[in-house]
Design a protein around this motif. Sequence first.
Motif, PDB file in Angstrom:
ATOM      1  N   VAL A   3       0.605  -1.030  -0.225  1.00 33.69           N
ATOM      2  CA  VAL A   3      -0.083  -0.144   0.018  1.00 33.69           C
ATOM      3  C   VAL A   3       0.879   1.147   0.160  1.00 33.69           C
ATOM      4  CG1 VAL A   3      -1.577   1.103   1.211  1.00 33.69           C
ATOM      5  CG2 VAL A   3      -1.735  -1.604   0.859  1.00 33.69           C
ATOM      6  N   GLN A   4       1.906   1.114   0.425  1.00 29.52           N
ATOM      7  CA  GLN A   4       2.805   2.060   0.806  1.00 29.52           C
ATOM      8  C   GLN A   4       3.502   2.441  -0.346  1.00 29.52           C
ATOM      9  OE1 GLN A   4       2.746   4.744   3.890  1.00 29.52           O
ATOM     10  NE2 GLN A   4       4.196   5.612   2.432  1.00 29.52           N
ATOM     11  N   ALA A   5       4.303   1.399  -1.202  1.00 31.77           N
ATOM     12  CA  ALA A   5       4.533   2.007  -1.898  1.00 31.77           C
ATOM     13  C   ALA A   5       3.639   2.398  -3.530  1.00 31.77           C
ATOM     14  CB  ALA A   5       5.406   0.207  -3.057  1.00 31.77           C
ATOM     15  N   ALA A   6       2.507   2.420  -3.475  1.00 33.38           N
ATOM     16  CA  ALA A   6       1.600   2.780  -4.194  1.00 33.38           C
ATOM     17  C   ALA A   6       1.094   4.139  -4.072  1.00 33.38           C
ATOM     18  CB  ALA A   6       0.033   1.726  -4.178  1.00 33.38           C
ATOM     19  N   VAL A   7       1.126   4.284  -3.122  1.00 34.40           N
ATOM     20  CA  VAL A   7       1.424   5.906  -2.301  1.00 34.40           C
ATOM     21  C   VAL A   7       2.122   6.032  -2.986  1.00 34.40           C
ATOM     22  CG1 VAL A   7       1.005   7.666  -0.845  1.00 34.40           C
ATOM     23  CG2 VAL A   7      -0.359   5.681  -0.647  1.00 34.40           C
ATOM     24  N   GLU A   8       3.383   5.864  -3.214  1.00 30.01           N
ATOM     25  CA  GLU A   8       4.948   6.726  -3.394  1.00 30.01           C
ATOM     26  C   GLU A   8       4.986   6.156  -4.815  1.00 30.01           C
ATOM     27  OE1 GLU A   8       7.810   4.349  -0.975  1.00 30.01           O
ATOM     28  OE2 GLU A   8       7.240   5.660   0.957  1.00 30.01           O
ATOM     29  N   ASN A   9       4.154   5.824  -5.783  1.00 30.53           N
ATOM     30  CA  ASN A   9       4.244   5.870  -6.709  1.00 30.53           C
ATOM     31  C   ASN A   9       3.009   6.585  -7.743  1.00 30.53           C
ATOM     32  OD1 ASN A   9       6.750   4.339  -6.686  1.00 30.53           O
ATOM     33  ND2 ASN A   9       5.137   1.975  -6.629  1.00 30.53           N
TER      34      ASN A   9
END
Length: 86
Positions: A61-67
């Motif tokens: 989820v954090q990676a999806a937000v950052e991307n």
Amino acid sequence: MAPVDCATCGQRVLVEKYSSIHTGIQWPAGEKVRCPYRDVEVNTLQPGSLVQSCSGLTDAVQAAVENGELRESLRPEGLSHVSLHR
């Protein structure tokens, strides 16, 4: 809601970010959940205290937000899913 795949087990869930610290997770209905951490009892002194996520899902989820694949929702928080606080 946007689909996100867990970095640990590959389980796909639908995710909505309501704020930087509040994430809504909707698990698939009528489908076998393959997450080995979901619904594991975490506190034997309080039966029913269940895990609803794992670090692999949190990381995804954090990676999806950052991307930029997942943005903060403008909708008010819904009631049809599990909410996780991070």
